[in-house]
Write a protein that holds these residues in place. Structure first.
Motif, mmCIF file in Angstrom:
data_model
loop_
_atom_site.group_PDB
_atom_site.id
_atom_site.type_symbol
_atom_site.label_atom_id
_atom_site.label_comp_id
_atom_site.label_asym_id
_atom_site.label_seq_id
_atom_site.Cartn_x
_atom_site.Cartn_y
_atom_site.Cartn_z
ATOM 1 N N ARG A 21 -20.008 13.263 -37.792
ATOM 2 C CA ARG A 21 -19.834 13.082 -36.356
ATOM 3 C C ARG A 21 -21.181 13.089 -35.632
ATOM 4 N N VAL A 22 -22.053 13.991 -36.050
ATOM 5 C CA VAL A 22 -23.396 14.031 -35.461
ATOM 6 C C VAL A 22 -24.129 12.717 -35.744
ATOM 7 N N GLY A 23 -23.987 12.211 -36.977
ATOM 8 C CA GLY A 23 -24.624 10.944 -37.319
ATOM 9 C C GLY A 23 -24.112 9.789 -36.486
ATOM 10 N N PHE A 24 -22.816 9.821 -36.171
ATOM 11 C CA PHE A 24 -22.214 8.746 -35.383
ATOM 12 C C PHE A 24 -22.538 8.842 -33.892
ATOM 13 N N THR A 25 -22.730 10.059 -33.381
ATOM 14 C CA THR A 25 -22.761 10.221 -31.924
ATOM 15 C C THR A 25 -24.055 10.788 -31.337
ATOM 16 N N SER A 26 -24.839 11.509 -32.111
ATOM 17 C CA SER A 26 -25.991 12.204 -31.526
ATOM 18 C C SER A 26 -27.092 11.240 -31.090
ATOM 19 N N THR A 27 -27.896 11.709 -30.174
ATOM 20 C CA THR A 27 -29.072 10.976 -29.720
ATOM 21 C C THR A 27 -30.308 11.784 -30.116
ATOM 22 N N PRO A 28 -31.497 11.189 -30.062
ATOM 23 C CA PRO A 28 -32.704 11.957 -30.382
ATOM 24 C C PRO A 28 -32.850 13.215 -29.537
ATOM 25 N N GLU A 29 -32.347 13.155 -28.313
ATOM 26 C CA GLU A 29 -32.476 14.296 -27.403
ATOM 27 C C GLU A 29 -31.486 15.412 -27.742
ATOM 28 N N THR A 30 -30.322 15.054 -28.307
ATOM 29 C CA THR A 30 -29.271 16.057 -28.548
ATOM 30 C C THR A 30 -29.135 16.466 -30.005
ATOM 31 N N LEU A 31 -29.833 15.795 -30.920
ATOM 32 C CA LEU A 31 -29.612 15.984 -32.351
ATOM 33 C C LEU A 31 -29.714 17.442 -32.787
ATOM 34 N N ILE A 32 -30.818 18.099 -32.467
ATOM 35 C CA ILE A 32 -31.032 19.470 -32.931
ATOM 36 C C ILE A 32 -29.978 20.412 -32.357
ATOM 37 N N GLU A 33 -29.702 20.261 -31.065
ATOM 38 C CA GLU A 33 -28.688 21.123 -30.436
ATOM 39 C C GLU A 33 -27.314 20.876 -31.052
ATOM 40 N N ASP A 34 -26.989 19.608 -31.332
ATOM 41 C CA ASP A 34 -25.695 19.279 -31.938
ATOM 42 C C ASP A 34 -25.535 19.943 -33.300
ATOM 43 N N ILE A 35 -26.603 19.958 -34.078
ATOM 44 C CA ILE A 35 -26.550 20.570 -35.409
ATOM 45 C C ILE A 35 -26.438 22.092 -35.305
ATOM 46 N N LEU A 227 -24.183 2.864 -39.932
ATOM 47 C CA LEU A 227 -22.963 2.218 -39.444
ATOM 48 C C LEU A 227 -22.955 2.129 -37.923
ATOM 49 N N ARG A 228 -23.481 3.151 -37.268
ATOM 50 C CA ARG A 228 -23.531 3.141 -35.809
ATOM 51 C C ARG A 228 -24.460 2.045 -35.302
ATOM 52 N N GLU A 229 -25.540 1.803 -36.028
ATOM 53 C CA GLU A 229 -26.508 0.789 -35.610
ATOM 54 C C GLU A 229 -26.007 -0.625 -35.856
ATOM 55 N N GLY A 230 -24.939 -0.754 -36.647
ATOM 56 C CA GLY A 230 -24.403 -2.079 -36.934
ATOM 57 C C GLY A 230 -25.129 -2.718 -38.107
#
Length: 502
Positions: A21-35, A227-230
Motif C-alpha cells: 500500500r505504501v508503494g502504491f500510494t506514498s509520496t517522497p514527502e510522506t514515505l518515511i512517516e507512512d512506514i 505499477l503505479r508509474e505505469g
C-alpha cells in the motif's frame, strides 16, 4: 505448517499488504512517516495479542517491514533507524540486499537444537526400559519418574524408542529439522542463525518456524512503485498458482485481477516449461543415451541447482544447460515486448536469487510469491471473485503445467522422449526435499544413477509446496491435477524447439 492459516501467516500477510500500500500510494514527502506508522497500526492495545507485549511485537514487525522492502535487518549492537537505507530501496526496479533468508533475533525462541526430555506421561514403571537401554547411564529414577541427565545424554533416542507410554519427547529446533543442508546453527545466545555458505535459500526453515522468526526479502514495494508509474509490465505466472487464491478462483479471475493491479499482459510460465521439456528430451537422448554424459540433472529448481554446485561441484557438468521455465518464458516475452518489465509470480523464494544471478541473464525484472501477490491484492482491495477476463490461459500444455508437482518435470520430459524417440528407453529418478536430493546426488556421484534423467526439487512436494504458497499441499496437488487434466493439449508441439531464446 505450509498452507495453514496461522497467526504467523496473518502477520506476514498484513506486513505485505501495508508495504504494498505504501508503494502504491506514498509520496517522497510522506514515505518515511507512512512506514513508521505501520507497526502502530498493526500492533496496538486493540489488536490481537501475539506476543507477551505490544512492544516486542512492534519491534519484530519493524524488522519484518525492512525485509519486506528488500532491506537487511538492523544490527543489534548500535542504533539504526527503521528507515535507514530507504533511499536505495525506494526505486521502481529490482532491489535486493543479500542474503535472502534472515533470522529475526528478537522473534527467535532459542529452541533446543536436539534434546530428549521425559514428559509428565511417565508412569515410573517397574521395568524402566528407558534406563536399561541407555548406553551411557544418563537415565535415573527421581521422585518415581525417569530423569535424563543432559550432560551425559548422547541423543541416541533408544530411551524414546523403548518407552511403552511414549513419555519421552524428542525436542528439535523446527527450522533446523527442516533444513536438508544443515545450514541452521546457533549464535552465542542460543538463537537460530543461518550459515549462508551452506544455505540454498529454499525457505523451508521459514515455513517451519512456529514463531515466525525467519523471513525472506521481498520486492513488492519496488513492484508496487513500478505499477503505479505505469509502463509496460508483464506477468509470468507459475503453474502452481491454481487453488492458491481460493477454491473457486479460476485462471480468468487471476488474469483479470492482475490486469486490475496494473499488468498489461499475463503469460504462463508453463510455456517455458514446454520449451524446456522438448529441449531436455533431445539433450537426454543426444548426451546420456549416447554415453557422452553419465546422467542428466534437471535445472528448473534453483535450490537443487545451487545444492549441486555448492556440495557436488564435480557434478556441475551434468546439470542441464537448458533455460529454466522462468527464464525461457521471460525471454519469449522480451522478444515480443523488448521494452517491458517482466514479473515472475510463483511459489518459490529462491527464484529471487535466480533472477538476480549474473552467470545466465534471467530477463526477469521482479520476482514475487503467491503469498506476496495476495498482499498486493489486499492493498488494492481487489476481490478476485469480482473480476473475470474474457479469455483464460491458452499458451501451455498439461505436460508443462505438471512441472509444478514433484515428479512432473521428469514425467514431462519422458513423455516428450516417448513421442519423439519411441525406441529409446528412459530411466527416470526424482528426489524431493533437500535431504533426499543430497542422497540422490551421492548415489549419482558413486555411479549408481548412470543412464538416468534425475529430477530434483528442493521443496518436499515440489513447487506446489514452495515457501511462498498459500494453501495446504494436498489441496494444491488436487487443484493442479485438475488443471493439468483440463488442458486442451497434453504435449508441446515440436515446433517449440525452433524458438531462438538468445
Amino acid at each position: 505448517m505450509r498452507g495453514l492459516k496461522t497467526p504467523v501467516r496473518y502477520i506476514r500477510r498484513k506486513v505485505f499488504e501495508e508495504v504494498a500500500r505504501v508503494g502504491f500510494t506514498s509520496t517522497p514527502e510522506t514515505l518515511i512517516e507512512d512506514i513508521e506508522e505501520i507497526p502502530y497500526r498493526l500492533v496496538n492495545e486493540d489488536t490481537e495479542k501475539f506476543r507477551e507485549s505490544v512492544y516486542r511485537s512492534r519491534a519484530i514487525v519493524r524488522e519484518r517491514l525492512r525485509l519486506a522492502m528488500g532491506m537487511s535487518l538492523r544490527p543489534e549492537d548500535k542504533p539504526v533507524h527503521l528507515t535507514a537505507g530507504i533511499e536505495e530501496s525506494n526505486i521502481s526496479a529490482k532491489y535486493y540486499e543479500p542474503p535472502l533468508m534472515q533470522v529475526i533475533p528478537s522473534a527467535c525462541a532459542s529452541c533446543e537444537e536436539k534434546e530428549y526430555e521425559v514428559s509428565n506421561m511417565c508412569k515410573g514403571c517397574l521395568a524402566h526400559p528407558c534406563k536399561e537401554v541407555c548406553p551411557v547411564g544418563a537415565i535415573s529414577m527421581k521422585n518415581g519418574h525417569s530423569f535424563i541427565d543432559q550432560s551425559k545424554c548422547i541423543k541416541c533416542g533408544k530411551c524414546k524408542a523403548n518407552c511403552p507410554y511414549d513419555a519421552i519427547a524428542k525436542k528439535e529446533r523446527p527450522c533446523q529439522k527442516s533444513c536438508g543442508v544443515n545450514a541452521i546453527v546457533s549464535d552465542k545466545y542460543g538463537r537460530a542463525k543461518i550459515d549462508n555458505d551452506k544455505c540454498v535459500s529454499c525457505g523451508m526453515c521459514m515455513v517451519s518456524c512456529p514463531f515466525g522468526a525467519i523471513s525472506d526479502k521481498s520486492q513488492i514495494f519496488q513492484l508496487a512503485r513500478a505499477l503505479r508509474e505505469g509502463g509496460e509490465i508483464i506477468a509470468e505466472i507459475a503453474p502452481a498458482f491454481v487453488g492458491q487464491f481460493g477454491p473457486n478462483i479460476t485462471p480468468r479471475n487471476i488474469k483479470a485481477a492482475l490486469h486490475e493491479l496494473g499488468f498489461k499482459e499475463v503469460y504462463e510460465v508453463a510455456l517455458g516449461a514446454d520449451i524446456g521439456a522438448i529441449s531436455e528430451a533431445h539433450h537426454y537422448v543426444e548426451k546420456v543415451v549416447t554415453g557422452e554424459l553419465p546422467f542428466l540433472l534437471t535445472s528448473c529448481c534453483p535450490s537443487w541447482s545451487v545444492l549441486t554446485k555448492k556440495y557436488f561441484p564435480d557434478l556441475v557438468d551434468q546439470v542441464s544447460q537448458e533455460l529454466t521455465p522462468m527464464v525461457a518464458t521471460a525471454r519469449t516475452i522480451k522478444q515480443e515486448h523488448p521494452n517491458a518489465k517482466v514479473v515472475f509470480i510463483g511459489p518459490c523464494a529462491s527464484k529471487k536469487l535466480e533472477a538476480s544471478r549474473r552467470t545466465v541473464r534471467s530477463d526477469v525484472d521482479f520476482v514475487i510469491t503467491f503469498e506476496e501477490l495476495q498482499g498486493m491484492f489486499d492493498a488494492k482491495e481487489i476481490n478476485l471473485e469480482k473480476y473475470e477476463a474474457e479469455s483464460s490461459f491458452h499458451d501451455a500444455t498439461g505436460a508443462g503445467r505438471g512441472y509444478a508437482a514433484a515428479g512432473g518435470v521428469a514425467a514431462a520430459i519422458e513423455k516428450c522422449i516417448n513421442e519423439y524417440y519411441p525406441d529409446v528407453e528412459v530411466n527416470i529418478e526424482h528426489a524431493e526435499g533437500l535431504a533426499e536430493c543430497k542422497k540422490m546426488l551421492v548415489l549419482a556421484k558413486a555411479g549408481k544413477m548412470n543412464g538416468c534423467l534425475i529430477e530434483g526439487m528442493g521443496c518436499p512436494g515440489g513447487c506446489i509446496a514452495g515457501a511462498g504458497t498459500n494453501i495446504e499441499i494436498p489441496k494444491a496437488k488436487k487443484a493442479l491435477g485438475d488443471f493439468v487434466a483440463k488442458s486442451s493439449k497434453n504435449l508441446p508441439a515440436k515446433e517449440l524447439e525452433e524458438i531462438e531464446l538468445k
